[in-house]
Design a protein around this motif. Structure first.
Motif, short mmCIF file in Angstrom:
data_model
loop_
_atom_site.label_atom_id
_atom_site.label_comp_id
_atom_site.label_asym_id
_atom_site.label_seq_id
_atom_site.Cartn_x
_atom_site.Cartn_y
_atom_site.Cartn_z
N GLU A 541 -2.17 3.31 -7.19
CA GLU A 541 -2.20 2.26 -6.04
C GLU A 541 -2.19 0.77 -6.56
OE1 GLU A 541 -3.91 4.93 -5.83
OE2 GLU A 541 -3.67 5.58 -3.75
N LYS A 542 -3.30 0.52 -7.65
CA LYS A 542 -3.44 -0.82 -8.07
C LYS A 542 -2.18 -1.23 -8.91
CE LYS A 542 -7.59 -1.38 -10.00
NZ LYS A 542 -8.58 -1.43 -10.83
N GLU A 545 0.48 -2.25 -6.54
CA GLU A 545 0.08 -3.39 -5.96
C GLU A 545 0.63 -4.65 -6.87
OE1 GLU A 545 -0.80 -6.10 -3.29
OE2 GLU A 545 -0.42 -3.97 -2.98
N SER A 549 3.22 -7.27 -5.86
CA SER A 549 2.67 -8.86 -5.60
C SER A 549 3.54 -9.81 -6.43
CB SER A 549 1.18 -8.76 -6.16
OG SER A 549 0.35 -8.02 -5.27
N TYR A 587 1.78 5.26 0.10
CA TYR A 587 1.29 3.96 -0.26
C TYR A 587 2.52 3.40 -0.83
CZ TYR A 587 -1.02 -0.37 -2.24
OH TYR A 587 -1.32 -1.55 -2.86
N ARG A 591 4.46 0.02 0.70
CA ARG A 591 4.82 -1.37 0.06
C ARG A 591 6.51 -1.64 0.03
NH1 ARG A 591 3.43 -4.86 -0.57
NH2 ARG A 591 2.49 -5.75 -1.97
#
Length: 711
Positions: A541-542, A545, A549, A587, A591
């Protein structure tokens, strides 16, 4: 007395005249006490008489403190001091001299003000360096120490040494406003009494009549002069009225991704208040401690210049909880007036922080809508865009979610390119410039693919081709549907375009993404999900992200390849690993929904994605394995027209005999072309057969010799 002639300088000269008389009194007392200024070793040794004198003096005593001057000298010096004070009083009528104004602006007591003047003197006249060296019994100490300041001022200040010492503490006004900067000795801070101070050049220049921010801030600061007349209204409806800013004196947070809107709002506020604007930009590369020091310097300069302070990049002063750092809050509170900050995200005050009930106002400056971006493009290109239809401008604005600053820069780039090439501005120039000025940080997380293909290069059945073109139309029509028709207000998410491309390897999934990127004029980034997925809980997930981003600023198509590494058919959850795998998939799809651009998943097996997940995708396009007719079309499309080939080249035979996808067919043609380059220069059937044999061997498939025999 120093030769200073400007009105502000004349007042400063009068203050220095008082200091001259006070210094002369101390020098004469030193001489009468036995100090010889002509002794070249003075300050390098301690005589017995001097040691005895030190032992007999009271606390805080100095050379000559107990020595009286001859009466005529005392009268002369007292008269000189009084004359200097009278000259200063005569000059204090309007306009107020800057040295006097400095006292009121920073709330300095008389003692603090004169302490500042003592430290200021060497910056305007170097002779004070030698005088201070003499009085401090050390020729290398050219700045005034706390001990010297106390000896000069305490006789007339009515303060004890213990009462005066806090004036020089870091939290006191002189230090807080950076009016006095400590001088380090041998790279180490000195004890308080030995501590010497200097006045920064920016403050000195202001006192001498110059209106400019401190040079120590470099390119981080910019000063905009006050406008000749005030504006009547702000362009942004959420901005508080000018009289509210002047009366309430709030800390006004301008937040959002559009930095140019923040700057324009700050300039409007300064214009409404008829004040100069001091704009400080905090770089993300600056360490926090340095950023804090820059902030305090800007606060001082804003006070000196009576300017409205606007701090850009204020995210450096926002902690993980969304609270403003106490040191930044303290710095802003030093100003007697409104302060504006610009940041990506809003902030709040710590509830337990003293003064946290101070007025905080917030204005969200989001990205411009597509229609507003189109209007900005048109305004910037006015007079040079006659050949560009309004429809193209709307498509451009819809596909590139740029900030105001990026649109401005892109318009300049496009016009410069057309001017350089001596031709009229074209829509292609605008699309290329918009792509150049989009964010490019994704290059560290994904591989950029240069799109070279067009629709004619893609061989697929009619249904997937139609769906791909519908995706392109959806991207181009989003501004009309979501903004003009208001459908975007009904959607919590899903404002982007998400799709799943499924099919065996080599069937054209990556090729289709390249064609879409080429058609839309936007960048394409390929992310290999197999490198993103981690066995450690939370790492996947990191990684995702970070990608999304960075992609928010890129205006790019995100093409997630090898999606099979993260998908698994969801069934009964038997253990924590199964549950976590589903969380990762959820997830990723969440996103994708939140992403405002185009996001595409590519998988080899459609059945690996659970129906509960597929409902969250707008398009699911199947890329089937080509049958014989489509394989023949692929052979024809992939054969370049300039490729020399034998007349008996039988592509129909190749399509019928070898059941391969487009990717493998391309490999065979490339292999055959290299063989032909060293074997006569013409591609023959034997070259194609040899290339096919190598492709089958590479794929690990059974090779039947009869398939490679020409008949």
């Amino acid at each position: 007395m120093s030769e200073l002639t400007h009105p502000h300088q004349t007042y400063l000269a009068a203050a220095l005249a008082w200091l001259d008389a006070r210094l002369e009194r101390d020098i004469r007392r030193w001489q009468l006490a036995g100090q010889d200024p002509s002794d070249r070793f003075r300050g390098l040794y301690l005589s017995g008489a001097a040691a005895l004198d030190l032992a007999r003096r009271g606390a805080g005593g100095r050379w000559g403190t107990g020595v009286d001057l001859p009466e005529d000298e005392e009268k002369r010096l007292s008269a000189a001091q009084e004359a200097a004070r009278q000259a200063m009083r005569d000059l204090e009528a309007a306009p107020v001299p800057r040295l006097k104004a400095l006292q009121s602006r920073f709330g300095l007591t008389d003692f603090e003000w004169w302490a500042f003047i003592i430290c200021l003197a060497p910056a305007v006249d170097l002779r004070y360096e030698r005088v201070y060296g003499f009085l401090q019994d050390d020729v290398t100490r050219t700045c005034a120490s706390v001990d010297l300041i106390l000896s000069l001022l305490l006789p007339e200040a009515g303060l004890s040494r213990l009462e005066a010492l806090p004036v020089f503490e870091p939290r006191a006004a002189l230090r807080t406003f950076r009016l006095l900067l400590p001088v380090e000795e041998n790279g180490k801070p000195a004890s308080l009494l030995r501590q010497t101070f200097r006045v920064e050049a920016g403050v000195v220049n202001w006192l001498l009549g110059e209106d400019a921010p401190s040079a120590s801030l470099g390119d981080a600061v910019e000063l905009f002069p006050a406008p000749p007349q005030a504006i009547q209204a702000f362009s942004h409806p959420q901005m508080p009225a000018a009289d509210t800013l002047a009366r309430v004196k709030p800390l006004l947070s301008l937040h959002g991704p559009d930095a140019l809107q923040q700057e324009l709002a700050a300039q409007e506020a300064a214009a409404a208040l008829r004040r100069p604007l001091l704009s400080l930009k905090i770089s993300s590369e600056v360490e926090r401690e340095e950023a804090v020091q820059q902030l305090y310097t800007a606060v001082r300069d804003a006070s000196l210049l009576q300017a409205l302070l606007f701090v850009r990049g204020c995210d450096a002063f926002i902690d993980a909880d969304g609270c403003l750092l106490p040191r930044a809050f303290h710095a802003f509170n030093l100003l007697d007036g409104p302060v504006l900050t610009g940041s990506l995200r809003p902030y709040r005050f710590h509830s337990e922080m003293p003064g946290s009930d101070s007025p905080l106002m917030s204005v969200a400056l989001d990205r411009l809508s597509a229609a507003e971006r189109a209007d900005l493009w048109a305004a910037l290109l006015e007079g040079v865009d006659e050949a560009i239809p309004r429809k193209e401008m709307l498509i451009l604005a819809g596909q590139f979610n740029l900030t105001s600053g990026q649109v401005t820069a892109a318009a300049s780039t496009a016009m410069s390119r057309a001017l350089q090439e001596g031709r009229a501005l074209q829509a292609a120039d605008l699309f290329e410039a918009a792509r150049v000025h989009s964010g490019h940080h994704l290059g560290d997380l994904a591989r950029k693919i240069e799109p070279r293909y067009v629709w004619e290069d893609l061989v697929l059945p009619e249904t997937p081709i139609t769906m791909l073109k519908e995706m392109v139309n959806m991207v181009q029509s989003r501004p009309l549907v979501l903004e003009n028709w208001g459908l975007g207000r009904k959607l919590a998410a899903g404002k982007g375009v998400s799709a799943l491309f499924s099919g065996p390897p080599g069937t054209g999934k990556t090729l289709a993404a390249q064609i879409m990127a080429n058609q839309l004029g936007i960048d394409l980034y390929r992310i290999d999900l197999s490198t993103v997925v981690s066995k450690y809980v939370g790492e996947t997930e990191k990684n995702l992200e970070s990608i999304f981003s960075e992609a928010a600023e890129s205006n790019a198509i995100l093409f997630f390849d090898e999606a099979d590494s993260i998908f698994g058919k969801r069934s009964e959850v038997k253990d924590a690993h199964d549950r976590y795998a589903n969380i990762e998939v959820g997830y990723l799809l969440q996103r994708m929904e939140d992403y405002s651009g185009v996001a595409i998943l590519a998988t080899n097996l459609r059945s690996n994605l659970d129906e509960a997940f597929t409902r969250r995708l707008q398009f699911i396009i199947n890329f089937p394995f080509p049958d014989e007719a489509y394989r023949l079309n692929i052979w024809k499309v992939l054969m370049p027209p300039d490729l020399p080939r034998a007349e008996d080249l039988d592509l129909a035979l190749m399509a019928r005999r070898f059941k391969l996808a487009g990717g493998s067919i391309r490999n065979i043609i490339v292999s055959a072309a290299y063989l032909a380059a060293v074997d006569g220069g013409t591609v023959t059937m034997s070259h194609l057969m040899h290339g096919a044999r190598r492709e089958f061997q590479k794929m690990g498939r059974l090779v039947q010799e009869s398939d490679f025999v020409l008949s």
